[in-house]
Write an enzyme that holds these catalytic residues in place. Structure first.
Site, mmCIF file in Angstrom:
data_model
loop_
_atom_site.group_PDB
_atom_site.id
_atom_site.type_symbol
_atom_site.label_atom_id
_atom_site.label_comp_id
_atom_site.label_asym_id
_atom_site.label_seq_id
_atom_site.Cartn_x
_atom_site.Cartn_y
_atom_site.Cartn_z
ATOM 1 N N HIS A 9 0.817 -1.209 0.000
ATOM 2 C CA HIS A 9 0.000 0.000 0.000
ATOM 3 C C HIS A 9 0.853 1.263 0.000
ATOM 4 O O HIS A 9 0.386 2.331 -0.379
ATOM 5 C CB HIS A 9 -0.911 0.028 1.237
ATOM 6 C CG HIS A 9 -2.082 -0.899 1.143
ATOM 7 N ND1 HIS A 9 -1.948 -2.262 1.080
ATOM 8 C CD2 HIS A 9 -3.425 -0.645 1.090
ATOM 9 C CE1 HIS A 9 -3.145 -2.819 1.013
ATOM 10 N NE2 HIS A 9 -4.060 -1.860 1.010
ATOM 11 N N HIS A 166 25.099 -12.108 10.589
ATOM 12 C CA HIS A 166 23.792 -11.472 10.432
ATOM 13 C C HIS A 166 23.376 -11.596 8.971
ATOM 14 O O HIS A 166 23.988 -12.319 8.183
ATOM 15 C CB HIS A 166 23.825 -10.023 10.912
ATOM 16 C CG HIS A 166 24.767 -9.148 10.163
ATOM 17 N ND1 HIS A 166 24.375 -8.360 9.108
ATOM 18 C CD2 HIS A 166 26.103 -8.959 10.304
ATOM 19 C CE1 HIS A 166 25.417 -7.702 8.634
ATOM 20 N NE2 HIS A 166 26.480 -8.041 9.335
ATOM 21 N N HIS A 433 29.668 -7.463 29.551
ATOM 22 C CA HIS A 433 30.283 -6.192 29.174
ATOM 23 C C HIS A 433 31.567 -5.957 29.966
ATOM 24 O O HIS A 433 32.450 -5.218 29.512
ATOM 25 C CB HIS A 433 29.297 -5.041 29.391
ATOM 26 C CG HIS A 433 28.309 -4.907 28.276
ATOM 27 N ND1 HIS A 433 26.986 -4.607 28.467
ATOM 28 C CD2 HIS A 433 28.468 -5.060 26.931
ATOM 29 C CE1 HIS A 433 26.375 -4.571 27.291
ATOM 30 N NE2 HIS A 433 27.244 -4.843 26.353
#
Length: 475
Positions: A9, A166, A433
């Site tokens: 659309h 990825h 981390h």
């Protein structure tokens, strides 16, 4: 050749899908056409059967054409277009119910790699499986791979790509392996996937530092392994800087160091459970509000220090801490807990964040599980402000090997790198981390060294071989 048509659309949506898809395409393995919006400047949203027909005709040289659509009326326009097409061309068109974005990317990769119509449709239909797997949803699975792990030849590779395999590098791998006459299996930690399937590669969740193994059997097994090796050495088509930190946080350079042991204990503010009267609820909420402001200020300073001394990507770690801390829903939940349970600010905040940390620990994804330490780092800092108990700095008086039970990310960036020869933790996580920051700072580090506190003493001479995970002590 199987070609793809996207019906939407929205022109912008279709163009965005096309932009993503073309990043997965190399060469002319397939064609992609768009049929989006209607020719009405005031109300451009909609679909037009004539546009769909024209888009299909523009890629009519394919042996098959797969059409993906966004909303219900897009399907109606596509069906109308089929009725308007020449019957011979219409017979080569298949309308696919796969989700527009994920389905188009998967279909393009499969088609660009020379997949059959059945393979392209299967990839598109299963495009949500990676997301469903990460969310723990039950999903139907394809027939399992038949090739045993002990059959055929194999080649292993430790992934260096900062974001792992990825979409783009996975698509490149799928394309390279698509043409070989061989049975192929890609294995990671006992999990197997078809390396010719973008969806199955995504479900392996291959991250930086993971070792993957391609197993090949058949006429062109050697050629497939050679192509895999050549592509892997090119980091699957990506430019990878050797200065990028490894998610595993285990240094390669400066991996052996020797010097005295320096023991330090993790600090946690002392808190006591106490009942809060109805008249004190507002006061407790205000105490928490002020402590959160101080904690946010601390995190901003940590991000600034990290960006200056290490780099902006690492500073983003504390930016993420700030986002979690500044979550209005989280804060409101703590304020509500104080009011409803009439508990102290310390109790309310601790219960809310401990639940978040527990949720992280329960995740299947090992990388995400390690994020629970970030939550506890934020909790400790806020409690220290509530209790007015400053977190003591870890100060080494001479170059030493730091031995602790655990080390918070915020503590690593405050260390004097010149004084830290290495770090040994009885707990910790290689994907935390803390480990990532230590690696970036060039500090040799070993985690999960059980008994390192009880079996060492400050001042004792030692040699740390971080590459082997060994701390050798002198008598």
């Amino acid at each position: 050749m199987i070609n793809i048509v996207v019906v939407s659309h929205s022109v912008r949506l279709a163009q965005g899908v096309e932009e993503l898809a073309r990043q997965m395409m190399r060469g002319d393995g397939c064609k992609l056409a768009l049929a989006a919006g209607i020719d009405d400047d005031e109300n451009p949203m909609g679909t037009d059967a004539i546009k769909v027909m024209a888009a299909i005709e523009s890629v009519s040289d394919g042996t098959g054409i797969v059409v993906l659509m966004d909303l219900g009326s897009a399907l109606l326009s596509a069906e109308t277009a089929l009725e308007l097409l020449d019957p011979e061309l219409a017979a080569r068109v298949t309308l696919c119910s796969a989700p527009l974005v994920e389905g188009t990317l998967a279909a393009v990769v499969a088609a660009n790699s020379g997949g059959s119509l059945e393979q392209v449709l299967a990839e598109a239909q299963e495009a949500l499986q990676s997301k469903q797997t990460q969310l723990g949803e039950a999903i139907p699975t394809r027939e399992s791979l038949n090739l045993p792990l002990n059959q055929g030849k194999s080649l292993s590779w430790k992934v260096r790509n900062p974001l792992g395999l990825h979409a783009r590098p996975a698509a490149r791998l799928t394309e390279v392996l698509s043409s070989f006459d061989a049975e192929l299996v890609l294995e990671k930690h006992g999990q197997c996937a078809n390396p010719r399937s973008l969806n199955q590669l995504a479900m392996l969740q291959v991250r930086q530092g993971d070792t993957i193994r391609l197993i090949a059997d058949g006429i062109q097994a050697d050629e497939a392994l050679a192509a895999f090796k050549a592509l892997a050495e090119q980091n699957f088509g990506e430019t990878v800087s050797e200065q990028q930190p490894s998610l595993h946080g285990i240094p390669v350079e400066e991996s052996i160091s020797s010097g005295p042991v320096f023991q330090a204990r993790s600090f946690w503010p002392q808190t006591l459970a106490r009942h809060v009267g109805a008249d004190d609820v507002l006061n407790e909420q205000q105490r928490l509000r002020i402590a959160l402001q101080h904690t946010l200020s601390d995190l901003n300073k940590l991000a600034e220090r990290t960006g200056t001394l290490i780099g902006k990507p690492q500073a983003a770690i504390f930016g993420a801490h700030s986002i979690l801390l500044d979550d209005p829903d989280l804060q409101q939940a703590a304020y509500t807990r104080i009011a409803q349970r009439q508990c102290s600010a310390e109790q309310a905040w601790q219960q809310e964040l401990e639940q978040i940390a527990a949720d992280y620990r329960a995740l299947d994804d090992e990388y995400l599980r390690a994020r629970e330490l970030d939550v506890r780092d934020i909790l400790r800092r806020t409690l220290s402000h509530l209790q007015q108990q400053p977190i003591p700095a870890i100060v080494l008086n001479e170059p030493s090997i730091l031995v602790m039970d655990e080390l918070m990310p915020s503590e690593v960036v405050m260390l004097d790198r010149r004084m830290v020869l290495g770090i040994c933790l009885s707990g910790g996580h290689a994907l935390s981390h803390t480990a990532i920051l230590a690696k970036t700072m060039g500090i040799p580090m070993v985690v999960g060294m059980h008994g390192c506190l009880s079996k060492t003493r400050s001042g004792q001479k030692a040699m740390l071989d971080a590459a082997r995970g060994v701390l050798q002590l002198s008598h």
